[in-house]
Design a protein around this motif. Structure first.
Motif, mmCIF file in Angstrom:
data_model
loop_
_atom_site.group_PDB
_atom_site.id
_atom_site.type_symbol
_atom_site.label_atom_id
_atom_site.label_comp_id
_atom_site.label_asym_id
_atom_site.label_seq_id
_atom_site.Cartn_x
_atom_site.Cartn_y
_atom_site.Cartn_z
ATOM 1 N N LEU A 190 0.833 -1.205 0.000
ATOM 2 C CA LEU A 190 0.000 0.000 0.000
ATOM 3 C C LEU A 190 0.870 1.258 0.000
ATOM 4 C CD1 LEU A 190 -2.772 1.423 0.198
ATOM 5 C CD2 LEU A 190 -2.608 1.216 2.692
ATOM 6 N N LYS A 191 1.928 1.226 0.785
ATOM 7 C CA LYS A 191 2.829 2.387 0.857
ATOM 8 C C LYS A 191 3.398 2.704 -0.531
ATOM 9 C CE LYS A 191 6.470 4.353 3.679
ATOM 10 N NZ LYS A 191 6.939 5.230 2.616
ATOM 11 N N ILE A 192 3.834 1.666 -1.232
ATOM 12 C CA ILE A 192 4.410 1.856 -2.576
ATOM 13 C C ILE A 192 3.344 2.362 -3.550
ATOM 14 C CG2 ILE A 192 5.409 0.608 -4.564
ATOM 15 C CD1 ILE A 192 6.827 -1.181 -2.379
ATOM 16 N N ALA A 193 2.146 1.779 -3.456
ATOM 17 C CA ALA A 193 1.058 2.193 -4.354
ATOM 18 C C ALA A 193 0.686 3.654 -4.120
ATOM 19 C CB ALA A 193 -0.150 1.286 -4.141
ATOM 20 N N LEU A 194 0.652 4.080 -2.851
ATOM 21 C CA LEU A 194 0.326 5.481 -2.550
ATOM 22 C C LEU A 194 1.416 6.394 -3.093
ATOM 23 C CD1 LEU A 194 -1.022 5.210 1.127
ATOM 24 C CD2 LEU A 194 -2.361 5.622 -0.944
ATOM 25 N N GLN A 195 2.656 5.965 -2.934
ATOM 26 C CA GLN A 195 3.781 6.758 -3.426
ATOM 27 C C GLN A 195 3.660 6.997 -4.937
ATOM 28 O OE1 GLN A 195 6.083 8.265 -1.326
ATOM 29 N NE2 GLN A 195 6.403 9.359 -3.249
ATOM 30 N N SER A 196 3.225 5.968 -5.663
ATOM 31 C CA SER A 196 3.121 6.107 -7.117
ATOM 32 C C SER A 196 1.996 7.078 -7.495
ATOM 33 C CB SER A 196 2.924 4.743 -7.775
ATOM 34 O OG SER A 196 1.629 4.293 -7.477
ATOM 35 N N ARG A 197 1.102 7.355 -6.541
ATOM 36 C CA ARG A 197 0.062 8.366 -6.773
ATOM 37 C C ARG A 197 0.428 9.686 -6.103
ATOM 38 N NH1 ARG A 197 -5.405 4.694 -6.635
ATOM 39 N NH2 ARG A 197 -6.419 6.724 -6.572
ATOM 40 N N GLU A 198 1.706 9.801 -5.741
ATOM 41 C CA GLU A 198 2.248 11.015 -5.099
ATOM 42 C C GLU A 198 1.560 11.346 -3.779
ATOM 43 O OE1 GLU A 198 2.544 13.998 -8.133
ATOM 44 O OE2 GLU A 198 4.221 12.937 -9.052
ATOM 45 N N ILE A 199 1.222 10.288 -3.049
ATOM 46 C CA ILE A 199 0.701 10.474 -1.691
ATOM 47 C C ILE A 199 1.737 9.908 -0.729
ATOM 48 C CG2 ILE A 199 -1.094 9.787 -0.054
ATOM 49 C CD1 ILE A 199 -3.028 9.712 -2.471
ATOM 50 N N PRO A 200 2.376 10.791 0.065
ATOM 51 C CA PRO A 200 3.410 10.299 0.973
ATOM 52 C C PRO A 200 2.795 9.608 2.196
ATOM 53 C CG PRO A 200 3.160 12.668 1.232
ATOM 54 C CD PRO A 200 2.191 12.254 0.158
ATOM 55 N N SER A 201 3.447 8.569 2.671
ATOM 56 C CA SER A 201 3.038 7.929 3.925
ATOM 57 C C SER A 201 4.307 7.457 4.625
ATOM 58 C CB SER A 201 2.093 6.760 3.653
ATOM 59 O OG SER A 201 2.751 5.773 2.882
ATOM 60 N N MET A 202 4.218 7.226 5.928
ATOM 61 C CA MET A 202 5.425 6.879 6.695
ATOM 62 C C MET A 202 5.143 5.702 7.632
ATOM 63 S SD MET A 202 7.571 9.365 5.840
ATOM 64 C CE MET A 202 8.772 9.778 7.077
ATOM 65 N N VAL A 203 6.200 4.938 7.923
ATOM 66 C CA VAL A 203 6.072 3.865 8.904
ATOM 67 C C VAL A 203 6.681 4.325 10.224
ATOM 68 C CG1 VAL A 203 6.681 1.503 9.516
ATOM 69 C CG2 VAL A 203 6.075 2.061 7.154
ATOM 70 N N TYR A 204 5.815 4.702 11.160
ATOM 71 C CA TYR A 204 6.238 5.017 12.529
ATOM 72 C C TYR A 204 5.668 3.941 13.432
ATOM 73 C CZ TYR A 204 7.253 9.697 10.777
ATOM 74 O OH TYR A 204 7.740 10.761 10.068
ATOM 75 N N TYR A 205 6.458 3.027 13.948
ATOM 76 C CA TYR A 205 7.894 2.886 13.853
ATOM 77 C C TYR A 205 8.201 1.504 13.308
ATOM 78 C CZ TYR A 205 7.913 7.166 16.465
ATOM 79 O OH TYR A 205 7.707 8.463 16.831
ATOM 80 N N PRO A 206 9.181 1.368 12.451
ATOM 81 C CA PRO A 206 9.457 0.048 11.878
ATOM 82 C C PRO A 206 10.192 -0.886 12.839
ATOM 83 C CG PRO A 206 10.960 1.692 10.975
ATOM 84 C CD PRO A 206 9.990 2.436 11.869
ATOM 85 N N LYS A 207 10.828 -0.317 13.876
ATOM 86 C CA LYS A 207 11.663 -1.144 14.762
ATOM 87 C C LYS A 207 11.343 -0.851 16.224
ATOM 88 C CE LYS A 207 16.488 -2.595 14.951
ATOM 89 N NZ LYS A 207 17.839 -2.350 14.417
#
Ligand SMILES: *Cc1c(COP(=O)(O)O)cnc(C)c1O
Length: 378
Positions: A304-321
């Motif tokens: 989903l993150k990659i798909a949103l990016q391709s539509r120029e919608i930024p998203s972030m993973v808080y927190y991956p670790k």
């Protein structure tokens, strides 16, 4: 689309912010002075505590609080496993041991039952002395302070509210940064109330802690500047940042906090039937440092993150670790070693664009993109 649109905010507040900056430069009072005192006065009044002491950043604010309590080697400081690194780092900086506690999936905040289990385990092990709990207002939502305070009182622990992301949140009529024995916040640009550089503040009703912190943040000063009575540090909010924060705080208080809540309700309305949306318990108010949804799996989240990016919608993973996976900490920090909720959150959370200047159209565009992409992925 911006993840957090600081430029739009500047366009709206430009006249006031520019005037404040010029005033400081013309006054040649770059450190301390009337802007800093004025800001401290306004923030203390808003939060509803006696003392606000500004400092260099939110990490120093946490450190200053632990220093005021004399935290050091052999002490255990309980910290949620799902948070930004600073919340635990500061205990280690002082030679104490952060001990990690699992969180609640719906609110992302410290689980008071896990806290009690981990405190008991620490006492049984007998290696560390439980001293304090750092409860984080993650993503803008105040931690469950009534429940955490009850556990803290049973074991004689101090409560430190890490309100770096929580400024502006509420429980009933009480405001974030007032729920601990000491509360702290950060003015890092992307936080709910941000400046244009680094900055932070400590809040407390306790006169003795406030006096100690005022001394610690200026090299352990005594009665006058060149009289040093303890080892401290150099941690101050500069006057330009204080000047910038004055109009930003007014906008925050007058409409930004309400506007960001409007955007959050719109997101939840549009997304609640397809993803797990963030839960705000009854009587709580969030300041929405992040709007964080939970997906079904790591694969789905990442796609989903990659798909949103391709539509120029930024998203972030808080927190991956998780904190318990950070190499910097020792094995004494593992507590009871059980973090099933945090482990799952690290794989499934995704934060969407969120700020006070997001329009209804922006929210709809993001929500439709999430719906469409998930229907393709599922
Ligand atoms: C940002 C943050 C801090 C640290 O603030 P800085 O101003 O960057 O030092 C501490 N705790 C939490 C939860 C944060 O999000």
């Amino acid at each position: 689309m911006q993840f957090r649109d600081l430029k739009k905010q500047y366009e709206v507040l430009k006249e006031d912010i520019d005037r404040e900056i010029v005033e400081v430069i013309e006054s040649s009072r770059f450190i301390g002075g009337p802007k800093v005192s004025e800001l401290e006065k306004r923030l203390a009044e808003y939060v509803g505590v006696k003392h606000c002491i500004t400092c260099g950043n939110g990490t120093d604010a946490l450190l200053l609080a632990l220093m005021a309590w004399g935290i050091g080697p052999g002490d255990a400081v309980f910290v949620p496993d799902f948070t930004f690194f600073s919340s635990g780092e500061v205990a280690s900086t002082l030679g104490a041991t952060p001990v990690f506690v699992d969180v609640i999936p719906e609110t992302f905040n410290m689980d008071s039952d896990s806290l009690e289990k981990v405190v008991k385990k620490t006492l049984e092990d007998g290696k560390l002395t439980p001293k304090a709990v750092v409860a984080v207002d993650l993503f803008g939502l105040p931690a469950d302070f009534p429940a955490i305070r009850a556990v803290a009182d049973r074991y004689g622990l101090k409560v430190l509210e890490d309100g770096a992301q929580g400024f502006g949140g509420q429980i009933g009529d009480g405001r974030a940064c007032s729920f601990g024995d000491i509360g702290t916040t950060s003015f890092f640009p992307a936080k709910p109330l941000g400046c244009y550089g680094d900055g932070g503040a400590v809040f407390t009703d306790d006169d003795d802690s406030a006096a100690l912190i005022r001394s610690f943040c200026v090299h352990g000063k005594g009665e006058m500047k060149y009289d040093n009575v303890r080892i401290g540090m150099n941690s101050r909010l500069d006057s330009i940042q204080a000047g910038i924060l004055i109009p930003k705080f007014e906008a925050f208080r007058k409409h930004e906090a309400a506007d960001v809540n409007k955007a959050a309700s719109q997101y939840t309305e549009l997304l609640k039937d397809i993803v797990e949306t963030p839960v705000v318990p009854d009587g709580f108010v969030s300041s929405w440092a992040q709007y964080t949804i939970r997906l079904n799996s790591e694969e789905e989240r990442d796609a989903l993150k990659i798909a949103l990016q391709s539509r120029e919608i930024p998203s972030m993973v808080y927190y991956p670790k998780a904190m318990h996976c950070q190499e910097a900490f020792d094995k004494e920090s593992l507590g009871d070693g059980e973090f099933p909720v945090t482990d799952k959150l690290c794989k499934t959370v995704l934060s969407l664009p969120m700020h006070s200047y997001l329009t209804r159209d922006d929210v709809e565009r993001v929500a439709s993109a999430v719906r469409e992409e998930l229907s393709k992925l599922r």
